[in-house]
Design an enzyme around this catalytic site. Structure first.
Site, PDB file in Angstrom:
ATOM      1  CD1 TRP A  53      -7.954   1.449  20.373  1.00 15.64           C
ATOM      2  CD2 TRP A  53      -5.836   1.908  21.036  1.00 15.64           C
ATOM      3  NE1 TRP A  53      -7.579   0.773  21.468  1.00 15.64           N
ATOM      4  CE2 TRP A  53      -6.431   0.966  21.880  1.00 15.64           C
ATOM      5  CE3 TRP A  53      -4.441   2.085  21.083  1.00 15.64           C
ATOM      6  CZ2 TRP A  53      -6.017   0.790  23.191  1.00 15.64           C
ATOM      7  CZ3 TRP A  53      -3.827   1.681  22.307  1.00 15.64           C
ATOM      8  CH2 TRP A  53      -4.532   1.070  23.549  1.00 15.64           C
ATOM      9  CG  ASP A 122      -3.231  -0.717  15.424  1.00 13.74           C
ATOM     10  OD1 ASP A 122      -3.278  -1.862  15.318  1.00 13.74           O
ATOM     11  OD2 ASP A 122      -3.416   0.051  16.223  1.00 13.74           O
ATOM     12  CE  LYS A 146      -7.041  -5.768  21.819  1.00 19.21           C
ATOM     13  NZ  LYS A 146      -7.309  -5.175  23.227  1.00 19.21           N
TER      14      LYS A 146
HETATM   15  C1  LIG Z   1      -6.380  -0.877  17.802  1.00 19.35           C
HETATM   16  C2  LIG Z   1      -5.401  -1.084  18.994  1.00 19.35           C
HETATM   17  N1  LIG Z   1      -4.126  -0.576  18.740  1.00 19.35           N
HETATM   18  C3  LIG Z   1      -3.209  -0.795  19.576  1.00 19.35           C
HETATM   19  C4  LIG Z   1      -3.341  -1.329  20.642  1.00 19.35           C
HETATM   20  C5  LIG Z   1      -2.397  -1.431  21.882  1.00 19.35           C
HETATM   21  O1  LIG Z   1      -1.860  -2.630  21.900  1.00 19.35           O
HETATM   22  P1  LIG Z   1      -0.660  -3.182  22.947  1.00 19.35           P
HETATM   23  O2  LIG Z   1      -1.274  -2.819  24.174  1.00 19.35           O
HETATM   24  O3  LIG Z   1      -0.394  -4.316  22.241  1.00 19.35           O
HETATM   25  O4  LIG Z   1       0.591  -2.081  22.625  1.00 19.35           O
HETATM   26  C6  LIG Z   1      -4.769  -1.970  20.954  1.00 19.35           C
HETATM   27  C7  LIG Z   1      -5.118  -2.548  22.341  1.00 19.35           C
HETATM   28  O5  LIG Z   1      -6.044  -2.737  22.804  1.00 19.35           O
HETATM   29  C8  LIG Z   1      -5.672  -1.768  20.180  1.00 19.35           C
HETATM   30  O6  LIG Z   1      -7.025  -2.216  20.415  1.00 19.35           O
END
Ligand SMILES: Cc1ncc(COP(=O)(O)O)c(C=O)c1O
Length: 310
Positions: A53, A122, A146
């Protein structure tokens, strides 16, 4: 929204000089919006390259601004977080970005550094699973799906001195300053996701708040890591000090057994154990809603599976 904000402020002890924004577009939209909203001309952005991520956030930030990687866990195949002593911060960085929990790699930042530049995190996958020192951050963001309900809502908690007029070309709906000024009502907020978030916040508070969430997360993950570590059959390559309490990632020593493991687990009602597509292996996601009994079911299944195939 005001009630939800109050609940969040109480749970996370958010200081008064922080604004809470209720946005859309998920964490992925923030990947690009962070440099656009936070950087001034001539500034770059620091990023910790901690896994899947973080890499997504870096790739998107690079489309809008120069990025300095302060440290990378790539050489260790993202089985450990680069220690803070190794970080090389850029002198002209406008913020430093971390991913507090690498959902796919099973790594979690357990100590947050105190930096001169705003620390941006994040927290999508470990938001509200533990208390965090909000005052150490310039900005925290997290998608809701989540631990805060359903997809469609992304929270941004931002220190008010970081809000500034939207740069030319940035649509107003994506400006943190505009959304703050209009109490996240520049466009219609995602009402159903907000309603569910309100229920989740009440549920967390009733169960003892974030300290109780953290205790439960530690206990769930401790049981599972102990099961993995006491066997040659399963293995968790993540360095113990950096392991996630939320996403426990592990492998079968004999990778040829993975598909059978996942299929038998599904027969047993244990679903969604396949590791992230980009990483492979097994991943048990232990979000706040997962009871300890769920982990007990999984470890019992792992015992049976090892007995049959070990
Ligand atoms: C740590 C992290 N950042 C970002 C995201 C992406 O989130 P979104 O799909 O809401 O953009 C996720 C999705 O699982 C994630 O686990």
């Amino acid at each position: 929204m005001a009630e939800i904000e109050q609940q969040l402020r109480a749970l996370l002890a958010i200081p008064p000089n922080y604004r809470v924004l209720f946005l859309q577009g998920g964490a992925s939209a923030q990947f690009g919006l962070l440099p656009l909203n936070l950087l001034r001309t001539g500034q770059c952005a620091d990023y910790l390259d901690s896994g899947h991520w973080a890499r997504k956030a870096i790739a998107e930030a690079r489309r809008h601004a120069p990025v300095n990687i302060v440290a990378s866990g790539a050489a260790e195949a993202f089985t450990a977080l680069p220690p803070f002593e190794r970080w090389q911060l850029a002198p002209d960085a406008g913020y430093c970005h971390i991913t507090s929990n690498e959902t796919g790699n099973g790594l979690q930042v357990h100590d947050f550094p105190d930096l001169a530049v705003p620390l941006v995190a994040d927290m999508t996958s470990d938001f509200l699973t533990r208390p965090v020192p909000v005052e150490r951050f310039g900005l925290i963001y997290a998608s809701a799906q989540k631990n805060l309900g359903v997809a469609g809502l992304c929270l941004v908690i931002v220190r008010d001195d970081l809000l500034r007029a939207p740069p030319r070309g940035l649509p107003a709906a994506f400006s943190y300053a505009v959304q703050a000024e209009q109490d996240s009502r520049f466009n219609t907020p995602p009402t159903f996701a907000l309603y569910v978030a309100g229920l989740m916040l009440r549920w967390i508070a009733r169960r003892g708040g974030l300290a109780a969430m953290a205790t439960a997360a530690r206990e769930r993950s401790r049981r599972l890591y102990r099961r993995i570590d006491t066997s040659e059959f399963y293995r968790c390559p993540q360095q113990p000090a950096d392991r996630s309490t939320i996403n426990v990632c592990f492998q079968l020593a004999d990778a040829r057994l993975l598909e059978t493991f996942l299929a038998r687990a599904a027969d047993d009602g244990l679903l969604n154990l396949r590791g992230h597509g980009a990483i492979g292996g097994v991943r048990a996601s232990l979000y706040n809603a997962m009871p300890l009994a769920g982990v007990e079911r999984l470890t019992a299944f792992m015992n049976d599976f090892e007995r049959l195939h070990g």
